[in-house]
Design a protein around this motif. Structure first.
Motif, PDB file in Angstrom:
ATOM      1  N   GLU A 223      16.238  21.997   1.063  1.00 29.04           N
ATOM      2  CA  GLU A 223      15.894  21.525  -0.282  1.00 29.04           C
ATOM      3  C   GLU A 223      17.050  20.727  -0.882  1.00 29.04           C
ATOM      4  N   ASN A 224      18.282  21.253  -0.746  1.00 30.23           N
ATOM      5  CA  ASN A 224      19.451  20.532  -1.251  1.00 30.23           C
ATOM      6  C   ASN A 224      19.598  19.162  -0.609  1.00 30.23           C
ATOM      7  N   LEU A 225      19.397  19.099   0.696  1.00 27.81           N
ATOM      8  CA  LEU A 225      19.545  17.840   1.420  1.00 27.81           C
ATOM      9  C   LEU A 225      18.526  16.804   0.942  1.00 27.81           C
ATOM     10  N   VAL A 226      17.302  17.251   0.718  1.00 24.44           N
ATOM     11  CA  VAL A 226      16.266  16.331   0.227  1.00 24.44           C
ATOM     12  C   VAL A 226      16.617  15.824  -1.167  1.00 24.44           C
ATOM     13  N   LEU A 227      17.022  16.737  -2.050  1.00 23.70           N
ATOM     14  CA  LEU A 227      17.334  16.351  -3.425  1.00 23.70           C
ATOM     15  C   LEU A 227      18.572  15.461  -3.505  1.00 23.70           C
ATOM     16  N   ALA A 228      19.444  15.569  -2.524  1.00 24.44           N
ATOM     17  CA  ALA A 228      20.636  14.720  -2.484  1.00 24.44           C
ATOM     18  C   ALA A 228      20.342  13.353  -1.879  1.00 24.44           C
ATOM     19  N   TYR A 234      12.344   7.638  -2.354  1.00 25.49           N
ATOM     20  CA  TYR A 234      11.756   6.485  -3.068  1.00 25.49           C
ATOM     21  C   TYR A 234      11.285   5.435  -2.073  1.00 25.49           C
ATOM     22  N   ASN A 235      12.159   5.123  -1.112  1.00 27.40           N
ATOM     23  CA  ASN A 235      11.825   4.073  -0.139  1.00 27.40           C
ATOM     24  C   ASN A 235      10.622   4.459   0.709  1.00 27.40           C
ATOM     25  N   LEU A 236      10.584   5.708   1.137  1.00 28.33           N
ATOM     26  CA  LEU A 236       9.485   6.161   1.991  1.00 28.33           C
ATOM     27  C   LEU A 236       8.156   6.196   1.240  1.00 28.33           C
ATOM     28  N   LEU A 237       8.232   6.348  -0.076  1.00 29.46           N
ATOM     29  CA  LEU A 237       7.019   6.341  -0.904  1.00 29.46           C
ATOM     30  C   LEU A 237       6.747   4.957  -1.499  1.00 29.46           C
ATOM     31  N   SER A 238       7.570   3.986  -1.116  1.00 30.42           N
ATOM     32  CA  SER A 238       7.440   2.606  -1.619  1.00 30.42           C
ATOM     33  C   SER A 238       7.487   2.551  -3.144  1.00 30.42           C
ATOM     34  N   LEU A 239       8.430   3.315  -3.715  1.00 29.52           N
ATOM     35  CA  LEU A 239       8.580   3.353  -5.166  1.00 29.52           C
ATOM     36  C   LEU A 239       9.766   2.501  -5.600  1.00 29.52           C
ATOM     37  N   ASN A 240       9.582   1.752  -6.667  1.00 26.94           N
ATOM     38  CA  ASN A 240      10.661   0.989  -7.275  1.00 26.94           C
ATOM     39  C   ASN A 240      11.432   1.931  -8.198  1.00 26.94           C
ATOM     40  N   PRO A 241      12.736   2.142  -7.956  1.00 25.45           N
ATOM     41  CA  PRO A 241      13.516   3.051  -8.810  1.00 25.45           C
ATOM     42  C   PRO A 241      13.436   2.704 -10.288  1.00 25.45           C
ATOM     43  N   ASN A 242      13.255   1.431 -10.616  1.00 32.57           N
ATOM     44  CA  ASN A 242      13.161   1.014 -12.021  1.00 32.57           C
ATOM     45  C   ASN A 242      11.898   1.535 -12.699  1.00 32.57           C
ATOM     46  N   ASN A 243      10.906   1.931 -11.900  1.00 32.72           N
ATOM     47  CA  ASN A 243       9.657   2.437 -12.458  1.00 32.72           C
ATOM     48  C   ASN A 243       9.606   3.967 -12.548  1.00 32.72           C
ATOM     49  N   ILE A 244      10.686   4.613 -12.144  1.00 35.56           N
ATOM     50  CA  ILE A 244      10.719   6.079 -12.175  1.00 35.56           C
ATOM     51  C   ILE A 244      11.221   6.549 -13.538  1.00 35.56           C
ATOM     52  N   ILE A 245      10.401   7.307 -14.230  1.00 34.34           N
ATOM     53  CA  ILE A 245      10.746   7.832 -15.548  1.00 34.34           C
ATOM     54  C   ILE A 245      11.685   9.031 -15.417  1.00 34.34           C
ATOM     55  N   ILE A 267       8.173  13.517  -8.954  1.00 32.91           N
ATOM     56  CA  ILE A 267       8.556  12.197  -9.424  1.00 32.91           C
ATOM     57  C   ILE A 267       7.491  11.700 -10.390  1.00 32.91           C
ATOM     58  N   GLN A 268       7.912  11.281 -11.575  1.00 30.53           N
ATOM     59  CA  GLN A 268       6.997  10.727 -12.567  1.00 30.53           C
ATOM     60  C   GLN A 268       7.325   9.254 -12.757  1.00 30.53           C
ATOM     61  N   THR A 269       6.320   8.385 -12.623  1.00 26.02           N
ATOM     62  CA  THR A 269       6.547   6.946 -12.740  1.00 26.02           C
ATOM     63  C   THR A 269       5.954   6.380 -14.025  1.00 26.02           C
ATOM     64  N   SER A 270       6.342   5.146 -14.333  1.00 26.62           N
ATOM     65  CA  SER A 270       5.909   4.503 -15.570  1.00 26.62           C
ATOM     66  C   SER A 270       4.426   4.151 -15.567  1.00 26.62           C
ATOM     67  N   ASP A 271       3.805   4.151 -14.385  1.00 26.28           N
ATOM     68  CA  ASP A 271       2.363   3.873 -14.326  1.00 26.28           C
ATOM     69  C   ASP A 271       1.541   5.160 -14.261  1.00 26.28           C
ATOM     70  N   LYS A 331       1.413  11.366   1.570  1.00 22.11           N
ATOM     71  CA  LYS A 331       2.492  10.978   2.480  1.00 22.11           C
ATOM     72  C   LYS A 331       3.095  12.235   3.095  1.00 22.11           C
ATOM     73  N   ILE A 332       3.326  12.184   4.395  1.00 25.27           N
ATOM     74  CA  ILE A 332       3.995  13.277   5.095  1.00 25.27           C
ATOM     75  C   ILE A 332       5.309  12.731   5.646  1.00 25.27           C
ATOM     76  N   ILE A 333       6.406  13.292   5.161  1.00 24.54           N
ATOM     77  CA  ILE A 333       7.745  12.814   5.507  1.00 24.54           C
ATOM     78  C   ILE A 333       8.449  13.863   6.356  1.00 24.54           C
ATOM     79  N   SER A 334       8.966  13.454   7.482  1.00 22.73           N
ATOM     80  CA  SER A 334       9.703  14.375   8.347  1.00 22.73           C
ATOM     81  C   SER A 334      11.204  14.240   8.089  1.00 22.73           C
ATOM     82  N   PHE A 335      11.961  15.249   8.469  1.00 22.14           N
ATOM     83  CA  PHE A 335      13.413  15.197   8.330  1.00 22.14           C
ATOM     84  C   PHE A 335      13.986  14.010   9.092  1.00 22.14           C
TER      85      PHE A 335
END
Length: 340
Positions: A223-228, A234-245, A267-271, A331-335
């Motif tokens: 959990e720590n590794l993921v949060l760090a 963001y990249n794996l979910l194709s999210l623009n960091p500027n759109n993350i609230i 993650i909560q986004t502006s849309d 989305k399913i993300i592996s280590f």
């Protein structure tokens, strides 16, 4: 003294920036603006893999996870890894040998950084080594009344990068709540407090190997590794960091109007999108049970009508065919995805 020696420079460096802020920057005796305020974080996982050199392509992700579970992304610790050896052999040499680098590191950290007050700080991190806790629970552990002194201890540990104070938030406006939990974010500290400290005497006599129950902390360490490594998510979910609230571990308290709910990472986004991330460590492949657990969380989470919810799974050792065919998770993300 400085007036009489205009070419003299004073350079201050420290892991606990709160001391410098209190005694130097906030002091009327010192003038001048800060040129740069640089916070050194752990290295991203994809950069940490470079420490394996020529063995990088031939080392299993799970082997790397075991190493990161005791070092995090701290370069100084990773420098001590013998990459030609297995994770188990490295953990034995570094943590369960009387001459091991990680065997001696804990006392050096706390004596160097916190001096005579180190025992108070140790009590706090020992509490958090077994799981997250509220500030009220820290007061209880220290057997003290609510004072600013304890708050300062917590602030110092946060400034040093050892713990994090994770605030939940109001989904409607994206603003932080007053509710929070403290999390031990330093993987080495948990490894030391759970497995080295209780066995120090046996380690000093060279009569203990790597405990079999070491895997019991891998869930919290993962959990720590993921949060760090949020940027990688963001990249794996194709999210623009500027759109993350806002993004953080999230929890919803039970009331008369809503059920209780805890999300490992949201993650909560502006849309008006909510990405509910389940961070799941398992030695075996994950099956439909993890889907059922997330379905329960989706049902419990109270959100405004105009919000959409998406489930994300972050895992280590694969998923079953049944879970893949269910097509439940967006989305399913592996280590392994975090290592590239």
């Amino acid at each position: 003294y400085f007036k009489n020696n205009p070419k003299l420079l004073l350079i201050l460096s420290g892991s606990v920036s709160s001391w410098i802020e209190k005694n130097i920057l906030a002091s009327t005796g010192f003038l001048g603006r800060i040129s740069i305020d640089l916070l050194l974080e752990e290295l991203p996982l994809h950069e940490c893999t470079a420490f394996w050199g020529k063995y990088k392509q031939h080392t299993a992700a799970y082997d790397m996870l075991q190493i990161f579970s005791i070092t995090g992304g701290v370069p100084r610790y990773l420098e001590e890894i013998y990459t030609e050896q297995s994770a188990s052999n490295n953990i034995q040499r570094l943590g369960f040998s009387k001459n091991g680098f990680l065997f001696k590191e804990f006392d050096k950290i706390f004596s160097d950084l916190f001096d005579v007050r180190s025992e108070k700080y140790k009590v706090i991190v020992r509490k958090l080594a077994y799981g997250h806790a509220t500030l009220d629970e820290i007061y209880t552990t220290l057997d003290t009344e609510k004072t600013g002194v304890v708050t300062n201890y917590v602030a110092d540990l946060i400034a040093a990068g050892f713990i994090s104070r994770d605030f939940t938030w109001n989904i409607k406006d994206g603003k932080d709540s007053k509710l929070s939990v403290l999390r031990l974010k330093d993987n080495y500290l948990r490894f030391y407090l759970r497995y080295i400290e209780p066995n120090k005497e046996r380690i000093a006599r060279d009569t203990i190997g790597v405990p079999q129950q070491l895997s019991s902390i891998l869930g919290l360490q993962f959990e720590n590794l993921v949060l760090a490594n949020r940027k990688a998510i963001y990249n794996l979910l194709s999210l623009n960091p500027n759109n993350i609230i806002v993004d953080n571990p999230f929890f919803q308290r039970k009331t008369k109007r809503q059920q209780g709910c805890q999300i490992d990472y949201m993650i909560q986004t502006s849309d008006s999108m909510l990405y509910l991330c389940e961070i799941k460590f398992s030695k075996d492949k994950l099956g439909l049970q993890v889907m059922h657990e997330m379905q329960e969380k989706l049902a419990r989470l109270s959100v405004p009508k105009h919000f959409s919810k998406r489930a994300v799974l972050i895992h280590v050792n694969g998923i079953t065919t049944d879970l893949a065919e269910a097509e439940f998770f967006t989305k399913i993300i592996s280590f392994e995805d975090l290592l590239t």
